[in-house]
Write a protein that holds these residues in place. Structure first.
Motif, PDB file in Angstrom:
ATOM      1  N   PRO A  90       0.944  -0.558  -0.151  1.00  0.00           N
ATOM      2  CA  PRO A  90       0.187   0.150  -0.050  1.00  0.00           C
ATOM      3  C   PRO A  90       1.026   1.578   0.207  1.00  0.00           C
ATOM      4  N   HIS A  91       2.184   1.215   0.701  1.00  0.00           N
ATOM      5  CA  HIS A  91       2.849   1.983   1.052  1.00  0.00           C
ATOM      6  C   HIS A  91       3.209   2.621  -0.695  1.00  0.00           C
ATOM      7  N   TYR A 133      -1.417   5.508  -5.918  1.00  0.00           N
ATOM      8  CA  TYR A 133      -1.147   4.648  -5.292  1.00  0.00           C
ATOM      9  C   TYR A 133      -2.349   3.197  -5.034  1.00  0.00           C
ATOM     10  N   SER A 135      -4.787   2.564  -3.090  1.00  0.00           N
ATOM     11  CA  SER A 135      -5.763   2.247  -2.279  1.00  0.00           C
ATOM     12  C   SER A 135      -6.613   3.406  -3.230  1.00  0.00           C
ATOM     13  N   ARG A 136      -6.353   3.856  -4.952  1.00  0.00           N
ATOM     14  CA  ARG A 136      -7.098   4.633  -5.582  1.00  0.00           C
ATOM     15  C   ARG A 136      -7.805   3.787  -6.438  1.00  0.00           C
TER      16      ARG A 136
ATOM     17  N   GLN B 162       5.500   0.072   6.986  1.00  0.00           N
ATOM     18  CA  GLN B 162       4.056   0.137   7.280  1.00  0.00           C
ATOM     19  C   GLN B 162       3.298   0.204   8.760  1.00  0.00           C
ATOM     20  N   ALA B 238      -1.949  10.262   3.266  1.00  0.00           N
ATOM     21  CA  ALA B 238      -2.641  10.567   2.306  1.00  0.00           C
ATOM     22  C   ALA B 238      -2.212   9.688   1.170  1.00  0.00           C
ATOM     23  N   SER B 239      -2.253   8.660   1.811  1.00  0.00           N
ATOM     24  CA  SER B 239      -0.933   7.657   0.261  1.00  0.00           C
ATOM     25  C   SER B 239      -2.926   6.180   0.658  1.00  0.00           C
ATOM     26  N   ASP B 240      -3.478   6.674   1.967  1.00  0.00           N
ATOM     27  CA  ASP B 240      -4.056   5.965   1.951  1.00  0.00           C
ATOM     28  C   ASP B 240      -5.691   5.835   1.279  1.00  0.00           C
TER      29      ASP B 240
END
Lengths: 240, 240
Positions: A90-91, A133, A135-136, B162, B238-240
């Motif tokens: 995710p990162h 990322y 999550s999008r 993470q 923001a990356s979530d």
């Protein structure tokens, strides 16, 4: 390519796999189906030693990977895996997800890895998502990225662990289409799936696992029209 | 009961009025404010250096704690129990006063403080970091394994980033505790904010004003740290 001999796996006192002996040949597409809890995923995860078998042997290219001292990392590089829940990092951006393996494991240059990554992303139709990322992304898009990430290691065999089970129904097709493309390219594949239509269409062989036993091992035409085992008949009655 | 309460509050009010009427005069310490504020740098230096070393050492300890190699785990657990099981001021006293006796090296207060706080903070944050690592979805580890990523690289690139993101609020708490606990170095003669407040108090023979002033400075530092951490956290999310 991959051969198992009397593969057994127990979790505590629960025997999940019982004496599975079978072989996946190069270029073959094998669908592994059966009722929940039948051991499908565990079987698949034993093939790259994500689960260590309790007994029995797993041979990959005639190397017994269950013997201590085998460089399992090297063998896993050659076996891509796609998970039910995608497991994207995710990162990291979509492109970083895809290039991570080539960069850090195969030590490709950044430029080469990105070229390869973008090429694979365009193959799964997600080139324009390279910089975002995970999550999008929608579930279907995530799974296509996960497939691209696995392919980036240029494996000889791909393992799919229920790749469409966590997806909304309207996203299943886009993932199956990518997998069909992969079948056409001649990739050796082992697919745990509940998509019977898909299994019948693309697989060369069906492995039917029930209660930890390999209850049936047959070409799809025979399995779906004329299964030998009682249990397979019951199962097909319910799902078809 | 009601009467008691009224009596008590009346008495308190009277005392407060008396004290205010007596001798509260912040103008008396104005000339000493620059001297006291110089302690901010000392306090921050203690905190930042100790936090960084403590964080790094705590990360190593946390990896020990999840290691399958038992002696490493035993060591880290024992280490943590020692530093959590004894008072910080005792640890500081042992390192500052006892090391010279042991190894014949007169350790300066700054070094003694940094060593104590780093070792102590590492013990606490190792537990937090361990929790953060275990909270990372195990699919992340499996995804890295199937790419053939080696364990240290997987920890560094995939798991720890993470984990740190998850435990950032807890790490900020740890830093705040460290900032306040750093006032203990005043007991070994380091000229930090606390010590300077006490010096001014002793010099002028007034206690309320310099100590309140020092307290206010600590409060502002903690609030600033909290604010910075919140902004930082929002950016990471923001990356979530």
């Amino acid at each position: 390519m991959i051969r198992t001999e009397f593969l057994c796996k127990s979790f505590g006192r629960l025997d999940v796999l019982k004496d599975i002996s079978t072989e996946i040949k190069k270029g073959e597409v094998v669908a592994i189906i059966g009722p929940s809890g039948g051991g499908k995923s565990t079987f698949l995860r034993c093939l790259n030693l994500l689960e260590v078998p309790t007994r029995g042997r797993v041979y990959v290219d005639n190397v017994d990977i269950t013997t201590p001292g085998v460089d399992i990392k090297k063998i896993r590089q050659n076996m891509g895996m796609v998970f039910q829940h995608f497991n994207l990092f995710p990162h990291k951006t979509v492109l970083e997800n895809v290039t991570y393996g080539p960069c850090k494991v195969k030590h490709l240059s950044k430029a080469d890895a990105e070229k390869l990554g973008l090429d694979l992303l365009s193959k799964v139709g997600l080139e324009q998502k390279a910089g975002v990322y995970p999550s999008r992304l929608s579930g279907g898009q995530k799974q296509r990225v996960a497939i691209a990430r696995a392919l980036a290691m240029q494996p000889e065999v791909m393992l799919f662990d229920e790749p469409t089970s966590a997806l909304d129904p309207e996203m299943v097709k886009e993932v199956l289409d990518v997998m069909k493309e992969l079948v056409r390219s001649g990739m050796t594949m082992a697919i745990v799936t509940h998509e019977m239509g898909f299994a019948r269409e693309v697989a060369n062989r069906i492995l039917f696992l029930d209660s930890g036993r390999l209850a049936e091992d047959a070409p799809p035409d025979i399995f779906f029209t004329n299964p030998r085992s009682e249990r397979a008949c019951q199962f097909l009655e319910k799902v078809l | 009961m009601v009467l008691d309460f009224v009596e008590l509050s009346l008495r308190d009010y009277a005392l407060l009025g008396q004290a205010t009427g007596l001798n509260l005069d912040f103008s008396k310490i104005v000339p000493n404010i620059p001297f006291m504020l110089q302690g901010v740098g000392v306090t921050l230096a203690f905190t930042i250096v100790s936090a960084l070393i403590g964080f790094a050492w705590g990360t190593i300890l946390s990896v020990f704690k999840i290691s399958t190699f038992k002696p490493l785990k035993w060591f880290a657990d024992f280490y943590t129990s020692i530093f959590r099981g004894t008072p910080l001021i005792l640890q500081l006293a042992i390192i500052y006063f006892s090391t010279p006796q042991l190894i014949g090296y007169a350790i300066p207060p700054f070094q003694a403080g940094v060593i104590t706080f780093s070792l102590n903070s590492a013990a606490y944050s190792s537990e937090t970091i361990r929790g953060g690592i275990l909270a990372v979805d195990k699919g992340q580890r499996e995804a890295a394994m199937t790419l053939g990523v080696a364990y240290p690289l997987m920890m560094w690139d995939i798991i720890l980033p993470q984990a740190f993101k998850n435990i950032l609020p807890a790490l900020v708490n740890e830093s705040i505790a460290l900032l306040k606990d750093s006032s203990l170095v005043s007991t070994v003669g380091a000229l930090d904010l606390m010590r300077r407040g006490q010096i001014v108090a002793a010099e002028k023979f007034i206690y309320f004003e310099p100590l309140i002033f020092v307290g206010l400075v600590y409060y502002v530092m903690v609030m600033t740290l909290t604010w910075v951490a919140q902004r930082f956290e929002r950016r990471m999310r923001a990356s979530d």
